[in-house]
Enzyme design. Structure first.
Site, mmCIF file in Angstrom:
data_model
loop_
_atom_site.group_PDB
_atom_site.id
_atom_site.type_symbol
_atom_site.label_atom_id
_atom_site.label_comp_id
_atom_site.label_asym_id
_atom_site.label_seq_id
_atom_site.Cartn_x
_atom_site.Cartn_y
_atom_site.Cartn_z
ATOM 1 N N ASP A 8 -2.671 -12.061 3.017
ATOM 2 C CA ASP A 8 -3.841 -11.541 2.318
ATOM 3 C C ASP A 8 -4.470 -12.569 1.377
ATOM 4 O OD1 ASP A 8 -1.904 -9.574 3.108
ATOM 5 O OD2 ASP A 8 -3.068 -8.050 2.068
ATOM 6 N N ASN A 67 -6.375 -1.654 4.204
ATOM 7 C CA ASN A 67 -6.901 -0.474 3.526
ATOM 8 C C ASN A 67 -8.126 -0.773 2.655
ATOM 9 O OD1 ASN A 67 -4.727 -1.831 1.964
ATOM 10 N ND2 ASN A 67 -5.279 -0.359 0.375
ATOM 11 N N HIS A 68 -8.381 -2.051 2.349
ATOM 12 C CA HIS A 68 -9.559 -2.400 1.543
ATOM 13 C C HIS A 68 -10.749 -2.852 2.389
ATOM 14 C CE1 HIS A 68 -7.751 -1.951 -2.407
ATOM 15 N NE2 HIS A 68 -6.701 -2.653 -2.007
ATOM 16 N N HIS A 178 -0.006 -6.689 3.123
ATOM 17 C CA HIS A 178 -0.408 -5.670 2.155
ATOM 18 C C HIS A 178 0.302 -5.772 0.812
ATOM 19 C CE1 HIS A 178 -1.732 -1.953 0.299
ATOM 20 N NE2 HIS A 178 -0.505 -1.509 0.231
#
Length: 276
Positions: A8, A67-68, A178
């Site tokens: 990420d 999820n973002h 994540h």
């Protein structure tokens, strides 16, 4: 085949580190295929079209999310224009974008990339296991593609491990994302699938998961949200994994961590480095 995966990307610090480091890494490692998770690259929340294009220009073949993915609302529109930007495959039918794609590596081989999101301690999306199974059934290892990489964006290590064992022998690698903290459990499963619970983040580790420390600490102490989280701007560590693929089977021969710059201990994949 050599596959490089970067975890990420968080905010400007992580983005700058990746944009500077990735072109050099791709050349140094002679990587055939590069995947970058970019879901926190725009101010720590989501991804913009400009940043997506910057990551491609730096050497990414595919950018995954999690999820973002919709935190930058423009993504709902521009994701339809870009086959190389993936959102979790287990979003409900009708969600913009795509969760999997077949891509060409630099060595001419095909790579299926699947982006899935867990459900334990996260939003209740469709079943990620059945969604991944559907993709593997449609494009199997060595029957439809030469390699299969799954970015499993999930909170719980148990769910990540379950996914890896679920596809063991049918996918090249399951890479957890994540949680932003690189784990030390990288290994090749019995069936030949490479696995790590979390590849870590590309961001400033003098932080709380890449964010300035003041606001998260205040929330723990007071339960009051006084301001928006802001990405930490110190020197970033580029975190990821290197995967050596057996071209004959499409399964993994080896997996090793990559950690460069910033605060963490530095490590590179020995099997990709020329002997001194």
């Amino acid at each position: 085949m050599r596959i490089l995966f970067l975890g990420d990307v968080v905010g400007r610090s992580g983005r700058a580190a990746v944009l500077e480091t990735l072109p050099k890494l791709r050349e140094r490692y002679r990587a055939d295929f590069v995947v970058v998770n970019g879901e926190n690259s725009a101010g720590g929340f989501g991804i913009s079209e400009a940043i997506f294009n910057e990551l491609l220009d730096a050497g990414a073949d595919v950018v995954t999310t999690g999820n973002h993915v919709w935190d930058q609302r423009e993504a709902l529109v521009f994701i339809e224009r870009h086959d190389r930007l993936l959102r979790p495959v287990n979003f409900p039918a009708g969600t913009p974008g795509r969760g999997a794609g077949l891509f060409k590596a630099a060595n001419g081989m095909d790579v299926l990339v699947v982006n899935a999101q867990g459900r334990v301690f996260m939003a209740d999306l469709d079943d990620p296991f059945r969604a991944v199974e559907q993709e593997l059934s449609a494009c199997g290892l060595k029957s439809g593609t030469d390699a299969i990489l799954i970015d499993f964006h999930a909170e719980a290590t148990s769910e990540k491990q379950a996914m890896a064992h679920f596809v063991d022998g049918r996918a090249t690698a399951v890479i957890g994302t994540h949680t932003h903290v690189p784990t030390a459990d990288e290994f090749v499963l019995n069936g030949g699938t490479a696995y790590i619970s979390d590849a870590g983040m590309c961001g400033d580790f003098d932080s709380i998961l890449g964010m300035d420390k003041e606001e998260p600490i205040a929330r723990f102490l007071t339960k009051i949200h006084s301001r928006r989280f802001a990405p930490s701007m110190g020197e970033a560590t580029v975190c990821g994994v290197a995967i050596e693929v057996d071209d004959a089977t499409g399964l993994a021969k080896a997996i090793a961590p990559v950690r460069l710059g910033g605060r963490l201990s530095q490590v590179e994949p020995a099997f990709w480095l020329d002997p001194a």
